[in-house]
Design an enzyme around this catalytic site. Sequence first.
Site, PDB file in Angstrom:
ATOM      1  N   SER A   1       0.802  -1.227   0.000  1.00  0.00           N
ATOM      2  CA  SER A   1       0.000   0.000   0.000  1.00  0.00           C
ATOM      3  C   SER A   1       0.831   1.271   0.000  1.00  0.00           C
ATOM      4  O   SER A   1       0.296   2.363  -0.185  1.00  0.00           O
ATOM      5  CB  SER A   1      -0.948   0.027   1.211  1.00  0.00           C
ATOM      6  OG  SER A   1      -0.237   0.323   2.398  1.00  0.00           O
TER       7      SER A   1
ATOM      8  N   LYS B   1       1.499   4.676   7.283  1.00  0.00           N
ATOM      9  CA  LYS B   1       0.673   5.480   6.387  1.00  0.00           C
ATOM     10  C   LYS B   1       1.073   6.955   6.461  1.00  0.00           C
ATOM     11  O   LYS B   1       1.664   7.406   7.442  1.00  0.00           O
ATOM     12  CB  LYS B   1      -0.808   5.386   6.791  1.00  0.00           C
ATOM     13  CG  LYS B   1      -1.398   3.993   6.828  1.00  0.00           C
ATOM     14  CD  LYS B   1      -1.563   3.387   5.440  1.00  0.00           C
ATOM     15  CE  LYS B   1      -2.195   2.008   5.507  1.00  0.00           C
ATOM     16  NZ  LYS B   1      -2.240   1.355   4.178  1.00  0.00           N
TER      17      LYS B   1
END
Length: 207
Positions: A126, A165
């Site tokens: 991701s 993230k």
Amino acid sequence: MTVGERIKDLREQQGLTLEELGNKVGVGKSTVRKWENGMIENMRRDKIAKLADALGVTPLYLMGWEDKNKEHPLPRNISVPAAYPVPILGTIGCGEGPIGEQNFDGFFYIDRAIRADYALHTKGDSMIDAGIQDGDIAFLVADFDVVDGQIYAVVFGADDEAVLKKVYRSGNKVILQSCNSEYAPIILDQVDVRLIGKLTWICHKAQ
């Protein structure tokens, strides 16, 4: 290139025999031969450190991990004080779901110019657009002042598992943004999110 091939290549570059390298490390030439042939996979960390020193490289390079900004090992005139150990504390998720394993996995030596309090293995895809691949090692500092758009290790959920993230704040919400268009952002209440570190460096595993 395997670890054994790397050891053999460095040894031959320096004109060392199996016996000479073994003497520098404190093992017999048969052990060095087994390392080079891949017959001993789980090398002791103290031997890795001695091998790296004897061959004039860092343990980072010897074990097949490379700085993405450097294609060659550190030169021999880089002294041991130029590096310091950073503990690897498990795995952090870079995928669809939170993945976190609080397992000490030894130390990783990095240049003192890089700030890091600990490191985590990465898992998932991701964050690939930020240059973070599955199997890399992420180095982090314990910095809890949020700067929008910076990459942080974040803990959330009932199991206190961690993801890597980009973090943004909007009112009382925290947005965890992946760096891969295939993944939707995760939006959470601030009270449900805990930052555990800010990314300072990524070390890519050699292919």
